[in-house]
Design an enzyme around this catalytic site. Structure first.
Site, mmCIF file in Angstrom:
data_model
loop_
_atom_site.group_PDB
_atom_site.id
_atom_site.type_symbol
_atom_site.label_atom_id
_atom_site.label_comp_id
_atom_site.label_asym_id
_atom_site.label_seq_id
_atom_site.Cartn_x
_atom_site.Cartn_y
_atom_site.Cartn_z
ATOM 1 N N LEU A 36 96.914 44.698 32.623
ATOM 2 C CA LEU A 36 97.195 46.050 32.139
ATOM 3 C C LEU A 36 96.515 46.270 30.789
ATOM 4 C CD1 LEU A 36 100.960 46.497 33.074
ATOM 5 C CD2 LEU A 36 98.901 46.690 34.492
ATOM 6 N N ALA A 90 95.617 49.833 29.708
ATOM 7 C CA ALA A 90 95.402 51.287 29.622
ATOM 8 C C ALA A 90 96.069 51.913 28.412
ATOM 9 C CB ALA A 90 95.910 51.958 30.900
ATOM 10 N N ARG A 115 99.023 52.311 17.060
ATOM 11 C CA ARG A 115 99.447 51.699 15.791
ATOM 12 C C ARG A 115 98.324 50.937 15.094
ATOM 13 N NH1 ARG A 115 104.688 48.654 17.743
ATOM 14 N NH2 ARG A 115 103.806 49.159 19.784
ATOM 15 N N GLN A 141 93.995 54.341 35.126
ATOM 16 C CA GLN A 141 95.303 54.997 35.041
ATOM 17 C C GLN A 141 95.103 56.244 34.181
ATOM 18 O OE1 GLN A 141 98.271 53.147 32.581
ATOM 19 N NE2 GLN A 141 99.989 54.005 33.739
ATOM 20 N N GLY A 184 96.411 42.989 28.550
ATOM 21 C CA GLY A 184 95.138 42.760 27.862
ATOM 22 C C GLY A 184 95.272 42.436 26.388
ATOM 23 N N ASP A 185 96.478 42.583 25.837
ATOM 24 C CA ASP A 185 96.639 42.429 24.380
ATOM 25 C C ASP A 185 97.509 41.232 24.005
ATOM 26 O OD1 ASP A 185 99.049 43.350 25.284
ATOM 27 O OD2 ASP A 185 99.172 45.086 23.948
ATOM 28 N N GLY A 244 111.728 43.679 26.056
ATOM 29 C CA GLY A 244 112.739 43.768 27.103
ATOM 30 C C GLY A 244 113.542 42.468 27.100
HETATM 31 C C1 UD1 Z 1 106.792 45.892 28.083
HETATM 32 C C2 UD1 Z 1 107.981 45.558 28.978
HETATM 33 C C3 UD1 Z 1 108.978 44.734 28.183
HETATM 34 C C4 UD1 Z 1 108.321 43.480 27.636
HETATM 35 C C5 UD1 Z 1 107.092 43.845 26.839
HETATM 36 C C6 UD1 Z 1 106.356 42.608 26.458
HETATM 37 C C7 UD1 Z 1 108.180 47.429 30.519
HETATM 38 C C8 UD1 Z 1 108.930 48.642 30.847
HETATM 39 N N1 UD1 Z 1 108.580 46.774 29.424
HETATM 40 O O1 UD1 Z 1 107.289 46.690 27.036
HETATM 41 O O2 UD1 Z 1 110.098 44.375 28.978
HETATM 42 O O3 UD1 Z 1 109.226 42.764 26.831
HETATM 43 O O4 UD1 Z 1 106.212 44.680 27.604
HETATM 44 O O5 UD1 Z 1 105.307 42.914 25.615
HETATM 45 O O6 UD1 Z 1 107.286 47.032 31.228
HETATM 46 N N2 UD1 Z 1 100.275 49.786 29.671
HETATM 47 C C9 UD1 Z 1 99.421 50.470 30.519
HETATM 48 N N3 UD1 Z 1 99.794 51.696 30.961
HETATM 49 C C10 UD1 Z 1 100.959 52.266 30.611
HETATM 50 C C11 UD1 Z 1 101.817 51.564 29.742
HETATM 51 C C12 UD1 Z 1 101.444 50.323 29.299
HETATM 52 O O7 UD1 Z 1 98.349 49.976 30.857
HETATM 53 O O8 UD1 Z 1 101.217 53.370 31.076
HETATM 54 C C13 UD1 Z 1 99.859 48.462 29.194
HETATM 55 C C14 UD1 Z 1 99.626 48.448 27.701
HETATM 56 O O9 UD1 Z 1 98.258 48.654 27.413
HETATM 57 C C15 UD1 Z 1 100.064 47.057 27.303
HETATM 58 C C16 UD1 Z 1 101.110 46.699 28.357
HETATM 59 O O10 UD1 Z 1 100.904 47.561 29.416
HETATM 60 O O11 UD1 Z 1 99.003 46.121 27.405
HETATM 61 C C17 UD1 Z 1 102.501 46.791 27.817
HETATM 62 O O12 UD1 Z 1 102.747 48.122 27.432
HETATM 63 P P1 UD1 Z 1 103.730 48.465 26.269
HETATM 64 O O13 UD1 Z 1 103.887 49.922 26.201
HETATM 65 O O14 UD1 Z 1 103.359 47.738 25.042
HETATM 66 O O15 UD1 Z 1 105.096 47.854 26.840
HETATM 67 P P2 UD1 Z 1 106.385 47.582 26.027
HETATM 68 O O16 UD1 Z 1 107.097 48.853 25.810
HETATM 69 O O17 UD1 Z 1 106.063 46.782 24.844
HETATM 70 CA CA CA Z 2 103.822 45.892 23.724
#
Ligand code: UD1
Ligand code: CA
Length: 506
Positions: free
Chosen positions: A19, A21, A26, A86, A116-117, A154
């Protein structure tokens, strides 16, 4: 091989979905968060490398924000990955849906989801996660970690030890928020379970997003086996969201890289001020002194001592070389050489065995032969030097006439007197000498002496005639034109030395 369609096939991994996207707002950067570097490499490249270690049938990267930049990077480092777009960042569940959309509808087996991060996550950890998933015949296996401060993650909710669901920070009750076992966001899913779980997602939560984590609650509710694989190395689950975390992550990555090389036999006097990028290679018995940065594809051979205060990018350092307070890029430093202090080696510098590039010397596109020395205060650009050459202090290789660059050739055993200018294109052939202070604008043949300066005219009594009574005049009168006694003494010493070395044959 397992027969239950809801468990992994027990063979290889069908797909990894990375993932990538999310916005990374920040970071406050015009560069995609995923392209910010840790230990010299864009964060995303670590994710792709770790995923690649599983040798999946398909590797999908889900892109969205700044996707042109991200795709351009992927095209360069991993042209074989599939890209899924996405369009709107509606949550991690939506992102995985996008990832699945570029895979076959009837995909089966194990599907790994990573981010990816999360640059520290290793292929070995992913391999262990998949092994646990297969060994336990799970429908979902989550990589979890125990952390001191779970804020933002989470939480892993268990009942009677068994994993029940994941609750997000913003949706957590105070009791749930106190749980220190966190969801890394890295999972293995049975493909069918993943599809079914995603199909049922709703955005009925604090963020109004489709949570991938709700697939876990779904699987538990459907009576499928859900397990957790806890890693002891919480760093491997850490994401980077801002530049404070980026610096922390970089420092930890560097600490690990330094530790690795120390265990391989490299002496690092001060790991805290030594920065070594991921692609650097070092041999045993290399010594790194404080304030050294080794970047890019730099390699250092055994016995070499580098630093203090040296930055080398894409530089090859040979055995037993000594490189002190130097800034070098795309250069080759041969075995047994001396470089610095205060040397600047620009691209195309090659220093042969036993040679020297000394203090306040800048080199560029310069091939300096074995045993040749450029010791002090010189610009040496666009030059080819033979072996055993000596370039005097303050020599300038004038390579640029305002519109064109030209090359200077110095043959073997050439001697260039101090403060000379070699105006390229020019050739000083084998064994030739150039007198100090010369501006050389034509070729000097082998064995010749090139002198290009006006003759010294000494006008005796000039001070007495033109500025009588001055301090200079008084001093001159005291010595009556003779040599100062201290100067005479030092000349005597030099002469005695010369006589002695002539005797002993040196
Ligand atoms: C998510 C998890 C959380 C976990 C955390 C670990 C969910 C709902 N929550 O939270 O339980 O502890 O990761 O870091 O999954 N991304 C996309 N498309 C989107 C949203 C996110 O590609 O629409 C990618 C982001 O680029 C990132 C990753 O998914 O690499 C995580 O997204 P982020 O929004 O940071 O998730 P958290 O809210 O931190
Ligand atoms: Ca995160």
């Amino acid at each position: 091989m397992a027969t239950d369609p809801h468990t992994s096939r027990g063979s290889g991994v069908s797909a990894v979905i990375v993932l990538a996207a999310g916005g990374g707002t920040r970071m406050k950067s015009r560069t995609s968060k995923l392209l910010h570097r840790v230990a010299g490499r864009p964060m995303l490249s670590y994710a792709v490398q770790a995923a690649g270690a599983l040798e999946p049938d398909s590797l999908v990267v889900v892109v969205g924000h700044e996707r042109e930049q991200v795709q351009a990077h992927l095209a360069e480092v991993a042209p074989d990955v599939s890209i899924a777009v996405q369009e709107h960042q509606n949550g991690t569940g939506d992102a995985v849906r996008a990832g699945l959309s570029v895979l076959p509808d009837d995909l089966s087996g194990a599907v790994v989801v990573t981010y990816g991060d999360v640059p520290m996550l290793s292929g070995a950890t992913l391999t262990e996660l998949v092994a646990a998933h297969v060994a336990d015949s799970n429908a979902v296996t989550i990589l979890t970690a125990l952390v001191d401060d779970p804020t933002g993650y989470g939480r892993v909710v268990r009942s009677g030890g068994a994993l029940e669901r994941i609750v997000e920070q913003r949706d957590a009750s105070p009791d749930e928020a106190a749980i220190r076992e966190i969801n890394s966001g890295i999972y293995v899913f049975d493909a069918a379970t993943l599809r079914e779980g995603l199909a049922g997602l709703t955005a009925d939560n604090a963020q109004g997003e489709l949570y991938l984590t709700d697939v876990i609650g779904f699987a538990v509710g459907a009576g499928r086996r859900v397990g957790a694989h806890r890693t002891d190395d919480a760093w491997q689950t850490e994401g980077v969201n801002d530049r404070v975390q980026l610096a922390r992550m970089s420092a930890e990555m560097n600490r690990r890289i330094c530790e690795h090389w120390m265990r391989e036999g490299v002496t690092i006097a001060d790991p805290a001020t030594t920065w070594i990028e991921d692609d650097v290679t070092l041999e045993p018995d290399v010594t790194l002194l404080p304030g050294t940065q080794l970047l890019g594809a730099t390699s250092i051979a055994t016995g070499a001592v580098v630093g203090p205060d040296t930055t080398l990018r894409d530089v090859e350092v040979g055995e037993d070389a000594r490189v002190i307070r130097t800034h070098g890029e795309l250069a080759v430093i041969g075995p047994n050489t001396d470089v610095g202090p205060w040397a600047r080696l620009r691209p195309g510098t090659e220093l042969g065995t036993g040679g020297k590039i000394g203090t306040f010397v800048e080199t560029k596109n310069a091939r300096i032969g074995a045993g040749s020395k450029v010791p002090h205060l010189t610009y040496c650009g666009d030059a080819i030097l033979g072996e055993g050459v000596n370039v005097g202090a303050g020599t300038i290789f004038a390579n640029y006439d305002g519109s064109h660059k030209s090359t200077t050739h110095l043959g073997d055993d050439v001697f260039i007197g101090s403060n000379s200018v070699l105006v390229a294109p020019v050739d000083v052939a084998d064994g030739a000498f150039v007198a100090a202070g010369s501006a050389i604008t034509r070729d000097v043949p082998a064995g010749a002496l090139g002198v290009a300066r006006s003759h010294l005219h000494v006008s005796n009594g000039w001070v007495a005639r033109t500025r009588p009574g001055t301090k200079a005049d008084q001093s001159a009168a005291a010595h009556e034109g003779g040599i100062h006694p201290a100067v005479q003494a030092s000349r005597d010493v030099l002469e005695a030395d010369a006589a002695k070395s002539a005797e002993s044959g040196h």
